[in-house]
Motif scaffolding. Structure first.
Motif, PDB file in Angstrom:
ATOM      1  N   GLY A 253      29.907  40.697  40.752  1.00  0.00           N
ATOM      2  CA  GLY A 253      30.346  39.623  39.870  1.00  0.00           C
ATOM      3  C   GLY A 253      30.437  38.338  40.673  1.00  0.00           C
TER       4      GLY A 253
ATOM      5  N   GLU B 147      28.832  39.247  33.844  1.00  0.00           N
ATOM      6  CA  GLU B 147      29.564  39.308  35.108  1.00  0.00           C
ATOM      7  C   GLU B 147      30.580  38.173  35.221  1.00  0.00           C
TER       8      GLU B 147
ATOM      9  N   LEU C 137      33.539  39.231  32.935  1.00  0.00           N
ATOM     10  CA  LEU C 137      34.300  40.330  33.554  1.00  0.00           C
ATOM     11  C   LEU C 137      35.077  39.847  34.780  1.00  0.00           C
ATOM     12  N   SER C 138      34.485  38.953  35.556  1.00  0.00           N
ATOM     13  CA  SER C 138      35.174  38.399  36.728  1.00  0.00           C
ATOM     14  C   SER C 138      36.378  37.573  36.303  1.00  0.00           C
TER      15      SER C 138
ATOM     16  N   LEU D  91      39.082  39.925  35.323  1.00  0.00           N
ATOM     17  CA  LEU D  91      39.677  40.521  36.521  1.00  0.00           C
ATOM     18  C   LEU D  91      40.643  39.542  37.192  1.00  0.00           C
TER      19      LEU D  91
ATOM     20  N   MET E 292      39.377  47.012  45.362  1.00  0.00           N
ATOM     21  CA  MET E 292      38.236  46.175  45.723  1.00  0.00           C
ATOM     22  C   MET E 292      37.982  46.230  47.229  1.00  0.00           C
TER      23      MET E 292
ATOM     24  N   ARG F 161      27.418  46.750  39.203  1.00  0.00           N
ATOM     25  CA  ARG F 161      28.382  45.663  39.397  1.00  0.00           C
ATOM     26  C   ARG F 161      29.299  45.544  38.185  1.00  0.00           C
ATOM     27  N   GLU F 162      28.715  45.619  36.987  1.00  0.00           N
ATOM     28  CA  GLU F 162      29.527  45.534  35.770  1.00  0.00           C
ATOM     29  C   GLU F 162      30.498  46.706  35.674  1.00  0.00           C
TER      30      GLU F 162
ATOM     31  N   LEU G   8      33.394  46.046  38.064  1.00  0.00           N
ATOM     32  CA  LEU G   8      34.297  45.011  37.541  1.00  0.00           C
ATOM     33  C   LEU G   8      35.200  45.578  36.446  1.00  0.00           C
ATOM     34  N   ARG G   9      34.633  46.386  35.552  1.00  0.00           N
ATOM     35  CA  ARG G   9      35.446  47.001  34.493  1.00  0.00           C
ATOM     36  C   ARG G   9      36.484  47.951  35.083  1.00  0.00           C
TER      37      ARG G   9
ATOM     38  N   TRP H 297      37.818  47.900  38.124  1.00  0.00           N
ATOM     39  CA  TRP H 297      38.861  47.158  38.824  1.00  0.00           C
ATOM     40  C   TRP H 297      39.796  46.441  37.854  1.00  0.00           C
TER      41      TRP H 297
END
Length: 178
Positions: free
Chosen positions: A5, A124, A127-128, A131, A149, A166-167, A170-171, A173
């Protein structure tokens, strides 16, 4: 080192955007707080004071941005072949993004270079952002999320994962501490 992300994770350290060097601007997320790095923004905002983290100016991935990056590389290659004696031009600085840190003491802006030359996908980026919001929900959530992380960063091998992975990360985390 890997990009997931809008985050750059290097040997357990978590950065928003690219890991800065020298006086370059950057943002590091530590167990203590949000740390501004670089010339003019060296500061630490303790988590206990942080009320919200929001992003602005995030460069988004687009066909034109990708084509422009490829065209620039091609033009530079041709120029080096045609005029090999000309001095090499230093690369342009990458685009930046802004992290707005809202604290009890006011609102603060931190700048970071982006790590994705062609920009970030909208998924991304969203989602970032989610987060980052999650990190402000309390000490236990922040601690668990940053630890996950960092642990992943210490174990990661072979660079940045592909988009779907990556997605997924992110989900995962963003769900830490739920």
């Amino acid at each position: 080192m890997a990009m997931v992300g809008l985050f750059w994770i290097a040997e357990g350290d978590v950065y928003l955007g690219a890991k800065p060097t020298g006086l370059a601007p950057g943002v590091r997320l530590t167990p203590e707080g949000v740390m501004g790095l670089g010339d003019g923004q060296s500061t630490l905002h303790l988590w206990e004071d942080v009320r919200a983290l929001t992003l602005a100016d995030v460069p988004m991935k687009s066909f034109m941005r990708q084509a422009g990056k490829a065209g620039g590389v091609a033009l530079e290659t041709v120029m080096n072949l045609v005029l090999p004696e000309r001095p090499l031009r230093a690369g342009e600085a990458p685009p930046t993004m802004t992290l707005h840190v809202s604290t009890d003491g006011g609102d603060h802006r931190l700048t970071a270079y982006t790590a994705a030359a062609a920009g970030y996908s909208s998924t991304e980026a969203e989602l970032s952002g989610a987060l980052l919001s999650r990190l402000t929900e309390g000490a236990a959530t922040m601690s668990t999320t940053l630890a996950a992380m960092s642990d992943w960063g210490r174990r990661a091998e072979g660079g940045s994962p592909r988009g779907a992975e990556r997605e997924r990360l992110l989900r995962q985390w963003a769900d830490q501490g739920s």
